[in-house]
Scaffold this active site. Structure first.
Site, mmCIF file in Angstrom:
data_model
loop_
_atom_site.group_PDB
_atom_site.id
_atom_site.type_symbol
_atom_site.label_atom_id
_atom_site.label_comp_id
_atom_site.label_asym_id
_atom_site.label_seq_id
_atom_site.Cartn_x
_atom_site.Cartn_y
_atom_site.Cartn_z
ATOM 1 N N LYS A 103 0.847 -1.199 0.000
ATOM 2 C CA LYS A 103 0.000 0.000 0.000
ATOM 3 C C LYS A 103 0.880 1.246 0.000
ATOM 4 O O LYS A 103 2.090 1.161 0.267
ATOM 5 C CB LYS A 103 -0.955 -0.029 1.183
ATOM 6 C CG LYS A 103 -0.330 -0.128 2.553
ATOM 7 C CD LYS A 103 -1.370 -0.597 3.569
ATOM 8 C CE LYS A 103 -0.765 -0.878 4.906
ATOM 9 N NZ LYS A 103 -0.938 0.131 5.900
ATOM 10 N N TYR B 201 13.246 31.452 4.460
ATOM 11 C CA TYR B 201 12.014 32.084 4.965
ATOM 12 C C TYR B 201 12.054 32.262 6.480
ATOM 13 O O TYR B 201 12.531 31.389 7.208
ATOM 14 C CB TYR B 201 10.802 31.184 4.665
ATOM 15 C CG TYR B 201 10.406 31.113 3.217
ATOM 16 C CD1 TYR B 201 10.040 32.252 2.508
ATOM 17 C CD2 TYR B 201 10.361 29.882 2.570
ATOM 18 C CE1 TYR B 201 9.654 32.159 1.177
ATOM 19 C CE2 TYR B 201 9.975 29.786 1.244
ATOM 20 C CZ TYR B 201 9.623 30.930 0.552
ATOM 21 O OH TYR B 201 9.242 30.837 -0.757
#
Ligand SMILES: Cc1ncc(COP(=O)(O)O)c(C=O)c1O
Length: 410
Positions: free
Chosen positions: A35, A261
Site C-alpha cells: 500500500k 524564509y
C-alpha cells in the site's frame, strides 16, 4: 549527474530481503504489503519483482489494487482497509479480495457476485485490540455466520492486527493472539470453513513466531527497515532505498546574513551555504528546519534555515572542498558514513513509515540490480534514452509524453 534529486531502489536487496523473510517464517507464506505505493518504493515495480516469492499482496484502496492488476500482477490482492458498497462491482471487475467489515458492504458484494455467477472471496478482520477497523471479537461469530450465509460469497481468510508488536513488552500481542485463535477454533467447531488465518505484521513476524500462522503481512521489513528504530536490525535485512540529491549552488555569506524564509538562521561567521534541490515537496519534512543533517563528502552537514517546498540549505563551512554539483545523501551511505531513514525520521519527529510514504511524485526513482540500472521512473513516466542507428542525436523519451511532436509549445 542526471537528476537533481532521486531515490535508488535496489531490487536485488529487495529480493534478498524477501528470501530472508520467507526463510525465517517458513512454513508461513508472505503477504507483501504494497500500500501507499509500496511505502514510496513504487508498488507496480516492486510487486512484479516480488510476485514469484510471495503468496499475496496487501493494498489499502481499490485503486491501489487496480494499479497492480494493470501492471500485470496475477496473485491474490487483499484490500486491507474497508471499502465502500459502491466499490463492490469494481472490486470484482479486477479480481480483488476485500476486507468485509459491515453487513451493508457484504450485501452489495453478494449481489454483485451473484449477478456474475462466480463467488467473491473476502477476508474478515477481527479487532482483538487494535482499536481501528474490523468487527468486534464479541460480535464476530454472529457476523461471520450472517455474511457466510449470503449467496455468492466465499470466506477466504480471517485476520487480526497488532498495535504493539514493536513494543518491548509483547504480552499484549500474545494475549490478542490467544483470543484470536480461540475464536478461530470456535468458528471451525461450529462448522465455518476458515481457510486461512493471519495476524503478524513485520514486528510480530520476527518477534512473535507463534503469530506467523498461515501468512505474515509484511511491509516495512521487506523494504529493509525495522518498525521501530530501537529494535535490533533483523539479521540479513538491508534497506532497499536511499535518497540522494546534487548541490545546485554554493553561496558565500558574511557573518550576520540570514538564510531562508522567516530568517530563522543567522550566520555567526562567514559561511559557505549549499543549496540542495529537495524540500517538503519532495518529502523532506519542514520539521527538519534548523534541525536535521545530510551527508556531503561523507560528512554530516547541518540543515540551516527553514526547509522550503523545493530547496533546503546546508552549512558547508566545515567541509573543505565541498562544491556545486557535489552529491548529497538525504538518507543512505556516502564515503563510509551512513545516515539512515530512521535518523531522518527522528529529526522529522515522525516514523520511518511516514518518511517513505510521503516521498514526492517528482522524486525520480532509479531501480537498480546491483551496479546495473534497471529502470528509471519520473513524474512523466519511464525514462529511456534512445540512440538512433549511427549514434547521432541521442534523445531522452518519457513513457507518458507523446512521441514525435505530440507536445505543442511556443
Ligand atoms: C492491516 C495491516 N497489516 C500489515 C501491515 C504491515 O505493517 P508493517 O509495515 O509494520 O509490516 C499494515 C501496515 O500498516 C497493516 O495496516
Amino acid at each position: 549527474m542526471r537528476f537533481p534529486t532521486w531515490v535508488e531502489i535496489d531490487l536485488d536487496v529487495f529480493e534478498q530481503n524477501l528470501a530472508r523473510i520467507q526463510q525465517a517464517v517458513d512454513p508461513a507464506r508472505v503477504l507483501l504489503v504494497v500500500k501507499a505505493d509500496a511505502y514510496g518504493h513504487g508498488a507496480a515495480r516492486l510487486a512484479l519483482a516480488a510476485e514469484p516469492r510471495v503468496a499475496m499482496f496487501g493494498v489499502a484502496t481499490l485503486h491501489e489494487g487496480i494499479e497492480l492488476r494493470a501492471a500485470g500482477v496475477t496473485r491474490p490482492i487483499l484490500i486491507l482497509s474497508p471499502t465502500l458498497p459502491v466499490e463492490a462491482e469494481e472490486i470484482l471487475d479486477y479480481g480483488l479480495l476485500s476486507s468485509v467489515d459491515t453487513l451493508e458492504f457484504a450485501q452489495r458484494l453478494s449481489e454483485a457476485a451473484a449477478r456474475r455467477g462466480s463467488p467473491a472471496g473476502f477476508h474478515i478482520e477481527v479487532d482483538t485490540g487494535m482499536g481501528r477497523t474490523g468487527v468486534s471479537e464479541a460480535g464476530a461469530p454472529e457476523f461471520v455466520a450472517r455474511v457466510a450465509a449470503l449467496p455468492g460469497l466465499r470466506l477466504d481468510g480471517l485476520y487480526t492486527h497488532f498495535p504493539e508488536s514493536d513494543a518491548p513488552d509483547l504480552g499484549g500481542s500474545r494475549e490478542q493472539l490467544r483470543r484470536f485463535l480461540q475464536l478461530v477454533e470456535r468458528l471451525r467447531a461450529a462448522g465455518v470453513a476458515v481457510p486461512r488465518v493471519h495476524a503478524a505484521n513485520s514486528g510480530a513476524a520476527v518477534r512473535l513466531p507463534e503469530a506467523r500462522l498461515d501468512l505474515v503481512r509484511t511491509g516495512i521489513l521487506a523494504y529493509g527497515l525495522m518498525p521501530r528504530t530501537e529494535l535490533e536490525p533483523f539479521p540479513g535485512i538491508r534497506p532497499v532505498m536511499s535518497m540522494k540529491s546534487r548541490m545546485v549552488q554554493v553561496r558565500e555569506f558574511p557573518a550576520g546574513a540570514t538564510v531562508s524564509y522567516g530568517r530563522t538562521f543567522t550566520c555567526k561567521r562567514p559561511s559557505r551555504i549549499g543549496v540542495v534541490p529537495a524540500g517538503y515537496g519532495h518529502g523532506l519534512s519542514w520539521l527538519l528546519s534548523n534541525h536535521g543533517t545530510l551527508l556531503v563528502r561523507g560528512r554530516r552537514v547541518p540543515i540551516v534555515g527553514t526547509v522550503t517546498m523545493d530547496l533546503t540549505m546546508v552549512d558547508l563551512t566545515d567541509v573543505p572542498g565541498a562544491q556545486v554539483y557535489d552529491e548529497v545523501v538525504i538518507f543512505g551511505s556516502q564515503g563510509g558514513e551512513t545516515l539512515g531513514a530512521a535518523e531522518l525520521a527522528a529529526g522529522s519527529r515522525t516514523l520511518v513509515y511516514e518518511v517513505l510514504c510521503t516521498l514526492g511524485k517528482r522524486v525520480v526513482r532509479v531501480y537498480r540490480r546491483g551496479a546495473e540500472e534497471d529502470q528509471v521512473t519520473t513524474l512523466v513516466g519511464e525514462r529511456s534514452v534512445v540512440t538512433p542507428p549511427g549514434g547521432e542525436g541521442v534523445r531522452v523519451e518519457y513513457s507518458r509524453v507523446p512521441r514525435g511532436g505530440g507536445v505543442r509549445f511556443r
